[in-house]
Design a protein around this motif. Structure first.
Motif: not given
Ligand SMILES: CC(C)(CO)[C@@H](O)C(=O)[O-]
Length: 360
Positions: A146-149, A162, A212, A215, A274-275, A281
Motif C-alpha cells: 500500500p501507498y496510502i498514508g 495520500n 516500497k 521508503y 513522496i510526502d 507526515f
Molecule cells: C505513501 C507512504 C509511502 C508515504 O507517505 C506511506 O504513507 C504509506 O505506506 O502509505
C-alpha cells in the motif's frame, strides 16, 4: 476457479485490522461492489458499533458513520461457527511484528479454509509470506503493497492523506500452480478497484516489495528514532543527506544483488519527495512507537538487511539504524512486561544475561 469461489456474485472477504490501511481497504472493497466485507475491529469496536467510522479521505472525501457489511471484535472461527460461510479472501492489514507472538499464521488459522481461502497480506516488509506459505501450503498467498498514508487519528476516525495506490502481486508458492496464485491476485485487484483508487497488478512481487522498502527502511525507521516527521527531515537537509539517502542507496544495492532489480537514482529522489511538505507526515512506525506499541522493524529492516549481508552488500547505515531499533523494541518489550530485568544488582546481572522470561 470454482473452488476459489470466484464464480459467486460477491466475494466473502474478511479484513483483519481496522486502522488506517484496513479501514480504507474495507471501504474500497465494498465500494467496488464485488465483495461483502466482514471487518475485525479491536480497540475501536465499541465506537464503530455505535456511530460508525468517520473518514476524511483524499480519494473519497468526507464520509460520516460508515460501516462495512459486518463488524466483529474477535477473529471468527469458521470450523466452530456453523452459520459462517468460508472466506474467499482473508485480508491481513495488521502490523506484522515478526519477533513477538502471536504470529500472523496463528492469528488467521481459524479463518483459512485449506485449498480455498486466498490470503492477502497488505503489509510492509520482506519475506512476510514465508511463514504463511509454510503454514497454509495449499492456499494462494498474495501481496499488497500500500501507498496510502492512512492512519486512525482517534478511535473510529480515519485520516487518509495520500492517493490510495495498491500494488497487488502473487507470492510464489511451490505447492500450487503459479497460474492459480496469479488468478487470485488478478481477482483481488479487480475487487479492490473502484472510483478514486489505483489498484495495479504487478507480476513481479520482488519489484513491488523492494521499491516500497526504499521508503520504509529509511523514513519509517529514522523517523522512529528521531521522533520526527518527514517534512522536518527534508528541511534539515543533513538528515536526508547523511541518513535517508544513504539508507535508500543500500536498499538499491541490495535489491540488485538479492533480486536482480534495477532501482534508479531517480526513483530514490522521487521517494525522498513522496510526502507533500504540507502533510508533516509521521510514518506508521513512528506512530506505533508514539503509542508505545511494538514495531515491525524486523520485516521492514531486519529482513532486507540480512538478505543484503548474505549477498555481501555493504550496509553500514542500515546496520546502525537496525541496532538502534532493536534497542527501542527491547525497551518497549520491557515496558509491556515481556522482559523482566532484575531490579537488584547481583552476581548474575551481567552482559548478555537472559532476562527473567528468557528473552534478551
Ligand atoms: C505513501 C507512504 C509511502 C508515504 O507517505 C506511506 O504513507 C504509506 O505506506 O502509505
Amino acid at each position: 476457479m470454482g473452488s476459489l469461489g470466484f464464480d459467486a456474485p460477491k466475494h466473502n472477504v474478511l479484513v483483519i485490522g481496522s486502522g488506517g490501511v484496513g479501514t480504507m481497504a474495507a471501504y474500497a472493497l465494498e465500494k467496488g461492489g464485488r465483495a461483502t466485507v466482514t471487518a475485525v475491529l479491536r480497540s475501536n469496536f465499541a465506537v464503530v458499533q455505535k456511530r460508525g467510522f468517520d473518514i476524511d479521505s483524499r480519494d473519497h472525501g468526507k464520509i460520516s458513520g460508515w460501516r462495512p457489511s459486518h463488524i466483529r471484535n474477535t477473529i471468527p472461527n469458521t470450523a466452530e461457527e456453523a452459520q459462517l460461510q468460508p472466506y474467499d479472501f482473508v485480508v491481513v492489514t495488521t502490523k506484522n511484528i515478526a519477533d513477538i507472538p502471536p504470529s500472523v499464521a496463528t492469528l488467521i488459522a481459524p479463518v483459512v479454509t485449506p485449498g480455498r481461502t486466498v490470503i492477502a497480506l497488505l503489509q510492509n516488509g520482506l519475506n512476510i509470506e514465508k511463514p504463511i506459505v509454510a503454514a497454509f501450503p495449499n492456499n494462494p498467498v498474495i501481496s499488497g503493497v500500500p501507498y496510502i498514508g492512512a492512519s486512525q487519528s482517534s478511535l473510529g476516525n480515519i485520516k487518509h492523506v495520500n492517493h490510495d495506490k495498491l500494488i497487488i502481486s502473487p507470492f510464489s508458492n511451490p505447492n500450487i500452480p503459479a497460474s492459480r496464485c496469479e488468478r487470485a491476485a488478478e481477482e483481488f485487484q479487480r475487487a479492490y478497484s473502484c472510483r478514486g483508487v489505483t489498484c495495479i497488478y504487478e507480476p513481479n512481487v520482488d519489484a513491488a516489495r523492494w521499491k516500497k522498502l526504499l521508503y520504509n527502511s529509511s523514513y519509517n525507521t529514522v523517523a522512529t528514532i528521531l521522533r520526527m516527521d518527514t517534512s522536518r527531515m527534508r528541511v534539515s537537509e543533513h538528515i536526508i543527506d547523511s541518513l535517508i539517502r544513504p539508507a535508500m542507496q543500500e536498499i538499491q544495492a541490495a535489491a540488485k544483488a538479492v533480486a536482480g532489480l534495477d532501482i534508479s537514482d531517480e526513483t530514490i529522489e522521487e521517494t525522498i519527495r513522496i510526502d507533500t511538505f504540507e502533510a508533516f507526515f509521521r510514518p506508521s512506525m513512528l506512530q506505533d512507537a508514539e503509542k508505545g506499541n511494538l514495531t515491525e522493524f524486523e520485516n521492514i529492516l531486519g529482513e532486507p538487511l540480512r538478505d543484503a549481508e548474505r549477498h555481501g552488500v555493504p550496509t553500514p547505515t542500515l546496520r546502525v539504524i537496525y541496532s538502534i531499533l532493536k534497542g527501542l523494541q527491547w525497551q518497549t518489550m520491557e515496558s509491556k512486561g515481556l522482559i523482566t530485568v532484575p531490579q537488584v544488582s547481583s552476581s548474575t546481572m551481567k552482559y548478555g544475561m537472559r532476562a527473567a522470561n528468557g528473552v534478551a
